[in-house]
Design an enzyme around this catalytic site. Sequence first.
Site, PDB file in Angstrom:
ATOM      1  N   THR A  25     143.432  -5.513  52.356  1.00 31.04           N
ATOM      2  CA  THR A  25     144.433  -4.484  52.648  1.00 31.04           C
ATOM      3  C   THR A  25     143.714  -3.273  53.240  1.00 31.04           C
ATOM      4  O   THR A  25     143.850  -2.152  52.774  1.00 31.04           O
ATOM      5  CB  THR A  25     145.246  -4.165  51.379  1.00 31.04           C
ATOM      6  OG1 THR A  25     145.717  -5.401  50.832  1.00 31.04           O
ATOM      7  CG2 THR A  25     146.472  -3.314  51.684  1.00 31.04           C
ATOM      8  N   HIS A  26     142.896  -3.548  54.244  1.00 32.78           N
ATOM      9  CA  HIS A  26     142.187  -2.501  54.962  1.00 32.78           C
ATOM     10  C   HIS A  26     142.688  -2.471  56.395  1.00 32.78           C
ATOM     11  O   HIS A  26     141.953  -2.749  57.332  1.00 32.78           O
ATOM     12  CB  HIS A  26     140.675  -2.741  54.929  1.00 32.78           C
ATOM     13  CG  HIS A  26     140.094  -2.828  53.548  1.00 32.78           C
ATOM     14  ND1 HIS A  26     138.843  -3.307  53.280  1.00 32.78           N
ATOM     15  CD2 HIS A  26     140.611  -2.477  52.351  1.00 32.78           C
ATOM     16  CE1 HIS A  26     138.607  -3.258  51.973  1.00 32.78           C
ATOM     17  NE2 HIS A  26     139.677  -2.761  51.386  1.00 32.78           N
ATOM     18  N   ASN A  27     143.973  -2.152  56.559  1.00 31.49           N
ATOM     19  CA  ASN A  27     144.542  -1.985  57.893  1.00 31.49           C
ATOM     20  C   ASN A  27     144.151  -0.591  58.376  1.00 31.49           C
ATOM     21  O   ASN A  27     144.187   0.359  57.596  1.00 31.49           O
ATOM     22  CB  ASN A  27     146.071  -2.087  57.845  1.00 31.49           C
ATOM     23  CG  ASN A  27     146.563  -3.271  57.012  1.00 31.49           C
ATOM     24  OD1 ASN A  27     146.601  -3.181  55.796  1.00 31.49           O
ATOM     25  ND2 ASN A  27     146.915  -4.347  57.650  1.00 31.49           N
TER      26      ASN A  27
END
Lengths: 288, 586
Positions: free
Chosen positions: B514-516
């Site tokens: 979840t490293h957008n």
Amino acid sequence: MKERAEKTSPSLSRRRFLQVASALGLAHLLTGSEQAQNTPNLPQNPQFKAPGQTRHLPRVQAAYTFFTLPEARFVEAAVSRLIPADDLGPGALETGVAYFIDQQLQGKFGLAATWYMQGPWQQGTPEQGYQHPFNPQELYRLCIPAIDMHAEESKGQVFADLSVSAQDDLLAALEGEKLEISPLPQFFLSTFWQILYDNTMQGFFADPVYGGNDQKAGWRLVGFPGVAAAYRGVMEAYYGRPYQVEPVSLADLQAGAALADESGHAIHRDLATGEILSVHPESFKHEH
Amino acid sequence: MSTKLEKVDAVVIGVGWTGGILAKELTQAGLKVVGLERGRYRQTDPDFQPPHIHDELRYHVRYDLMQNLSRETLSFRNHQEQTALPYRVLGSFLPGEGLGGAGVHWNGVCWRFLPYDFEIRSQTLARYGERKIPDDMSLQDWGLTYDELEPYFDQFEYTCGISGQAGNLQGETVAEGNPFEGPRQRPYPTPPLTPSYANLRFRQATASLGYHPFMQPAANLSEVYTNPDGITQGACVYCGYCQRFGCESYAKPSALTTVLPVAMASGLFDLRTHCNVIRINVNSSGNKAVSVTYIDAQGQECTQAADIICLNSYVLNNCKLMLVSGIGKPYQPASGTGVVGKNYCYQASTGATVYFEDEIFNTFMGAGALGVSLDDFNGDNFDHSNLDFIHGGNIANYSTGAGPVRSRPVPPNTPKWGSAWKQNLAHYYNRSWSFSTQGSVMPYRSNYLDLDPTYKDVYGLPLLRMTFDWGPNELAMTEFMAQILEGIAKELGADKYSISKLTKHYSIVPYQSTHNTGGTIMGADPNSSVVNPFLQSWDVDNLFIVGAGNFPHNSGYNPTGTVGALAYRAADAIVNNYLAQPGPLY
């Protein structure tokens, strides 16, 4: 009302109610002084306490509430091949996994309650993921009779009545996308396989409160202690050697059947000797 | 009918890490601040207490703390010739929802990006020349340097109480730390965590290969810590329930346990949960934001006027709100012009799992950020002259806690079910662990965010549309990294191992990270960025946008440390510069 309004320090439960009611936009229903108190006030210090016990949880009598009887027979037979009973212990069937799946389908998972289910619908690339209006309930309801129909027409018996080796062959074909059941597109069968497989694993290893993993058999199989203890100071004492304890479940702790330390973490007992293995560490206690 | 609400000094959209930091700093400066959070109210006690928080099915598999996609999602395609289709079921990334945001259920890995990251274009050109950057790679400097950001990294780390070992103290290399990190003015606030047995094995093997392993910085605190605001955090108990869970012990800092208590105690912070912002309203000349419009818990539309508006929701929603509000020029991939939605990046990971016949690891114990890392192959810490890529990634072994719903390792070529599988799982469950690369992702002209022409959210707004695929840099870099991982697996003496690589095309199905990042990027030039180096909108000077959306590319690290530093920098700019003289700061 007057007495409540004069309190300068509201009770914890009052504070919680005021915060939640206010958060839901119900502040106008509160009195003036309640509104003054409802400024959310997150605790600024860790405040550990022995968790209160809740005491009147019933022993539930289990019954399938989603599956039809033919569906239940299929699922019982399938999960008992995915995780069979053997020398290592009971399998998925004996530990309630079929019932777990029934209950998951009956709830928000079965209804895809948190999936985006608005159209328009069109098939995409594999990279774009699930693109079908059927929720998990509908996939089970469609695919089980399709596979039973296939078994009956090719082997003379529905899946549950086949020999275990014939069941294994059929599941392997389903897994390998080699099962063809006209007119059902392969896509439905491969999606059904993935969901059935995942649900079986979840049921066997999730907390027993959800209906599977009866007697914590899944946890015992792999040596998982269940609900966590505080392993501070314990982790390094067990470098390279197994930490084998009687696993603890949510129900054990909520009903007071297992010991908990002052922060609510499970206190484990050695599986062989019954000796208490982990206690809440001194370093964790501090002044507030 | 929109209820008009009395003007306040500032509105914060989204009350997670960045919103919490801004709420604290602005209320301490005496401003009256309204916080609008789309999710629910929650706090450590009772919401995250044991035993119920230790429920793998509820939190890890059914995503109890994550965004409910039935209300809002995005659409996705690999490239422009495809029709984007909705992200219907959570998979590749897991945006959070609720007070404290995704910072409530993070692992707690807390890095500073490398000095190289902030000047990536200039430094790459200086060292390797023009030919190193392909024409379609929109690589940009960030408009500020590591040294300028250092005080804010420090501020975030001391707010949290990060546990770690300094490797570069004011330019002096410190043993046991990361020799590749940028210089820091003072040590970490608390000492490193105690390593797991797998961490020790990984550290020993990588050190003997000549690499530089160290205990990585963790927001899982090694000891009780009281921060400069007087807020006390607990010590981590290594329970193994961090990722996708809230922390019962106040030991994994989040906005709930650090900055929000200060903001709330000020009496100047008006928190409104279940309030979903649908639009930022600007004046007729388009250079000032005047208010935000939101739908409250009762389903009523409200318009809140404010002098300053801070957009602090997740990366994806920040970009969407800019686009639906018509602020800033939308990015056009054909011409490479426009800025909003530009340089969407992600994380390109490769992993290794090792299996041992005779060693036991108790992998269910641990903490989200309990790990040993090495930066020998991150950033420009190694020579890329003869390599067909730039950047790289951090390599780490984490002992995050491996419950059997999450983690069921069996060696390659083992059946996935049946008695043989069961036997393998019973044997290897506690004799196996993983390590991986947190790989960087470089920006390409063809990877971007815009609005979907077809699909709508529950408020009738268009979904955000993501167009993204791995570029040549990611594919080449991860191939290189896979070889490094394989070398480590061999050095460990693993009896069996498996290496996972990138698929040819990015897939939104399996969980990755979840490293957008990107979409509202920062920079020194209004023609190529959305916000200036103070995180202030180039177009609307009373609008500040903070988050990983500001990153012009994504580094080989988890983003939160850098996001926290940017939030403190924005707050400092507002309080100490903007208030005295409202207007463009750059």
